[in-house]
Every structure is written in structure tokens, then in C-alpha cells.
Design a protein around this motif. Sequence first.
Motif, short mmCIF file in Angstrom:
data_model
loop_
_atom_site.label_atom_id
_atom_site.label_comp_id
_atom_site.label_asym_id
_atom_site.label_seq_id
_atom_site.Cartn_x
_atom_site.Cartn_y
_atom_site.Cartn_z
N GLU A 129 0.72 -1.56 0.40
CA GLU A 129 0.30 -0.23 -0.02
C GLU A 129 0.70 0.89 0.39
O GLU A 129 1.88 0.78 0.96
CB GLU A 129 -0.88 -0.40 0.90
CG GLU A 129 -1.80 1.18 1.18
CD GLU A 129 -3.09 1.00 2.20
OE1 GLU A 129 -3.25 1.76 3.04
OE2 GLU A 129 -3.97 0.23 2.02
N TRP A 141 1.52 5.79 -1.08
CA TRP A 141 0.43 6.89 -0.66
C TRP A 141 -0.08 7.44 -2.32
O TRP A 141 1.14 7.34 -3.34
CB TRP A 141 1.03 7.89 -0.22
CG TRP A 141 1.65 8.08 0.81
CD1 TRP A 141 0.77 6.95 2.31
CD2 TRP A 141 2.31 8.53 1.75
NE1 TRP A 141 0.97 7.29 3.33
CE2 TRP A 141 2.14 7.31 2.80
CE3 TRP A 141 3.57 8.70 1.45
CZ2 TRP A 141 3.27 6.94 4.26
CZ3 TRP A 141 5.12 8.82 2.45
CH2 TRP A 141 4.41 8.13 4.07
N ARG A 142 -1.44 7.81 -2.17
CA ARG A 142 -1.94 8.01 -3.77
C ARG A 142 -1.61 9.47 -4.37
O ARG A 142 -1.58 9.71 -5.13
CB ARG A 142 -2.57 7.64 -4.23
CG ARG A 142 -4.22 7.91 -3.62
CD ARG A 142 -5.05 7.47 -3.62
NE ARG A 142 -6.30 8.06 -3.29
CZ ARG A 142 -7.28 7.34 -2.50
NH1 ARG A 142 -6.77 6.16 -2.14
NH2 ARG A 142 -8.44 7.81 -1.42
N ASP A 143 -1.11 10.51 -3.20
CA ASP A 143 -1.92 11.71 -3.45
C ASP A 143 -0.04 12.55 -3.13
O ASP A 143 0.26 13.84 -2.57
CB ASP A 143 -2.34 11.79 -1.82
CG ASP A 143 -2.07 11.66 -0.78
OD1 ASP A 143 -1.23 11.11 -0.51
OD2 ASP A 143 -2.50 12.20 0.70
N GLU A 144 0.67 11.97 -2.76
CA GLU A 144 2.37 12.16 -3.06
C GLU A 144 2.95 11.91 -3.76
O GLU A 144 3.45 10.84 -3.92
CB GLU A 144 3.17 11.17 -1.38
CG GLU A 144 4.93 12.25 -0.92
CD GLU A 144 5.62 11.56 0.45
OE1 GLU A 144 5.31 11.59 1.59
OE2 GLU A 144 6.41 10.57 -0.04
N SER A 173 2.83 9.90 -8.70
CA SER A 173 3.03 9.71 -7.55
C SER A 173 3.54 8.54 -6.35
O SER A 173 3.99 7.51 -7.37
CB SER A 173 1.15 9.02 -7.04
OG SER A 173 0.68 8.73 -7.48
N ARG A 174 4.13 7.89 -5.57
CA ARG A 174 4.17 7.09 -5.27
C ARG A 174 3.25 5.44 -5.96
O ARG A 174 4.18 4.30 -5.34
CB ARG A 174 4.07 6.65 -3.61
CG ARG A 174 4.94 7.15 -2.87
CD ARG A 174 5.46 7.95 -0.98
NE ARG A 174 6.49 8.78 -1.10
CZ ARG A 174 7.90 8.30 -0.57
NH1 ARG A 174 7.85 6.70 -0.85
NH2 ARG A 174 8.56 8.96 -0.18
N LEU A 217 -4.28 7.62 1.10
CA LEU A 217 -3.86 8.55 1.38
C LEU A 217 -2.98 8.58 2.27
O LEU A 217 -2.38 8.00 3.48
CB LEU A 217 -5.21 9.07 1.60
CG LEU A 217 -6.01 9.74 0.70
CD1 LEU A 217 -7.57 10.31 1.65
CD2 LEU A 217 -5.70 10.33 -0.55
N ARG A 218 -1.86 10.06 2.19
CA ARG A 218 -0.67 10.18 3.47
C ARG A 218 -1.61 10.56 5.10
O ARG A 218 -2.10 11.45 4.41
CB ARG A 218 0.00 11.24 2.59
CG ARG A 218 1.87 10.89 3.47
CD ARG A 218 2.42 11.73 2.60
NE ARG A 218 2.32 12.72 4.25
CZ ARG A 218 3.13 13.88 3.20
NH1 ARG A 218 4.12 14.25 2.38
NH2 ARG A 218 2.81 15.26 3.90
N LEU A 246 3.08 17.58 -0.27
CA LEU A 246 2.62 16.50 -0.61
C LEU A 246 3.78 16.66 -1.71
O LEU A 246 3.09 15.40 -1.96
CB LEU A 246 1.23 16.40 -0.60
CG LEU A 246 0.61 15.76 0.64
CD1 LEU A 246 -0.74 16.23 0.39
CD2 LEU A 246 0.47 14.43 1.13
#
Length: 348
Positions: A208, A210-213, A286-287, A309-310, A317
Motif C-alpha cells: 500500500e 500513498w497516492r497523493d504524495e 505519485s508513490r 492517502l498519506r 505532498l
Amino acid sequence: MLDTPTKLRVLVVGAGYVAQHLIAHLKDDFEVAYSHRRRTAPFQIPNVKSIYLDLEDDDSIATTLHETLPDVVVNCAAISSPAKCEQDEAVAMRCNCPLNFLEALHACVPDCLLIHFSTDLVLPDDEKPCGDGGVGAKSSQKCISDTPVPSNVYGRSKLAFEKALAEGWDRCVIFRMSNVAGPLAPYDQSGKFAQWVSTQLRDKGTVELWRDEVRSFVAMRQVRDGVRAAIQKYGVKHEPADDHEARALEAAAVSPSETARFHNRARALRPAVFLHLNLGGPMALSRVQFGRAVASAAALDADLVRGALRPPGTAPLSVALDSSSFVEALGVPLVPLDLALREAFSST
């Protein structure tokens, strides 16, 4: 006249992932030494000198510089874990903004080229690609003054040293570097985020991220080629011209007046150069996107990379880097991420 070596002397400060790749890349064409903080060297490399150096120990700094007398210093040393920096800002500031090291350089090798790695975490949260200071100390100073004080300790400590360099060292290349992707380190086989992702996928079947970083992940190949280009373009071999100058160099270590005299003479003989460059890849990802690219390169299932989300934190971010100045100043192309990851997993 004293004999002069045929190769530039390069001191790599640090023994971590980036430092190891630079040592391996430079050692055949330059006289390379590297520093470490252990009492015994972490690894032995033929024809490469290892020496103890602790940026919190002034004596070890002076000893290292006098024993190596580098023409080029590449500073890779840092407390680079944002979490560790948050735990103790005073320690992070001493290590990541080593003003004592800068003072020692002034005294021992005032004409050397200093290549310093900073970080994209000095920058604020912004989805638009961030520019850099480009060429020249004045433009660098403006870039630094226009940069808001980072909310994270790591960024604050790194920005403080950028400021000190822009104001007090006129033969310098600063790289604001993003997250690095590349092969395992050549000497201790350590990896970076890409290797961690592939290990998680193999061991746990899913990961899993982060999709927002968002970061401009940069290839290790691009980093090492940029350092080499800077050395070849701006490094200058310095040897005492005669016994008189050799004695002046020795006197500079113990006498403030001789230090100033040697400093002024050495700087007058070497052209000033100041580059303040972003060092990121051609795309901001994103990551999650990066993780799926890792999975594809490692022949794993990209669908097993899940997004989240982070949690709230002090690091920005979204930091996208515009690295066009890097290409223009050094003539080194940006390396596509797929090539970086193919190289990272070519032997797995």
C-alpha cells in the motif's frame, strides 16, 4: 618543482547509497577517497582510500582534508531520514548544515570545487514544477530567499546550508535532488525505495503506497553522470607549485593570517562557478504510480500496488522539479524512469 598527479583528487563525504555509486563510477578516472563515521571502514575498495570523518568532530574534518587535499569534494553526508530529523532538530542542523565543515574547507582547500546534495524537501507543496537558482550565486541567493521556510526539519536544515554556500563559497554546485531509483549499492548491496517496494510485493503479495504524495523520481545514472560532468567541467587540479607554496599550505592550518593569505591566493587562481540545480527525473509521479512502474520492471503484478492517502505530516505532498537547468548547464540528459528501473532490476 613538486611532482603532480595526473588525476584530480575527489573526496566523497559519506558511504551511503549515493556515495557508493559515485565512488564506483569515478574511481577509475579520478583519485578517489571516501569518508565514513565508523572507526573501521565499512568496505574496502582497491585503489580507493577510506578515512574516518564525523561532521560533528572538528579534528576529524581537519585530518581528513589535510590527508586527502581534495580538488573536488562531493558532500553526500546527511541525516536524510525526515523522521529522525524531526526527533532532534539540533542534531539534524549540525549534520545537514555543517558550518564547521565549511570553515575547514576555507582553511585547508579554499580553491576546491564543492558539490553538495540538497533535497527537494526544501520546497513548498506545489503541483506546478518548481524552478531552481540556475547559474550564478546571485540567482541562487534569490531562489533561496524566495523559498518559504520549510515546515519539515530536514528541509530547514538543508535550506540553511544552501544559504551558507550561496553566501560564502564561490566554487560550488548544489543539487536539489529528488528520490533516487537505481541498482543496489555496489559495496554493501543496500537498496532504495524501489527495492523496498519489490521486496514487499514478493514477501507479502501486496503493498500500500500513498497516492497523493508526488515526487520527481531521479535515476541514479542521471545523478552520477551529473556529478561527473560537473567535475570534468569545473574541477581544477591544485598542487603546491614549489616548496615555498607547500610550506604556506602547511602554515595555513595553524595561523589565521596565513590561512587568509593562502585563501585569497588560491581563490584568485581558480575561476568562480556557482550552480544551483534541480536534480529530478523527467516526470513527476505519485508513490502509487512509481510502485506500479517498479512492479512492471521487476516482472511483478502492478495491480497488487494499492493506493492510500498519506497521513498528515510536515513534508510537502507534491514536489515536482523542473530540471531543465541541469540539462543546459551540464549537458546531461534526463533519464526516463523505465530505464532507471530496468537497470535497478536487471540482475533480479
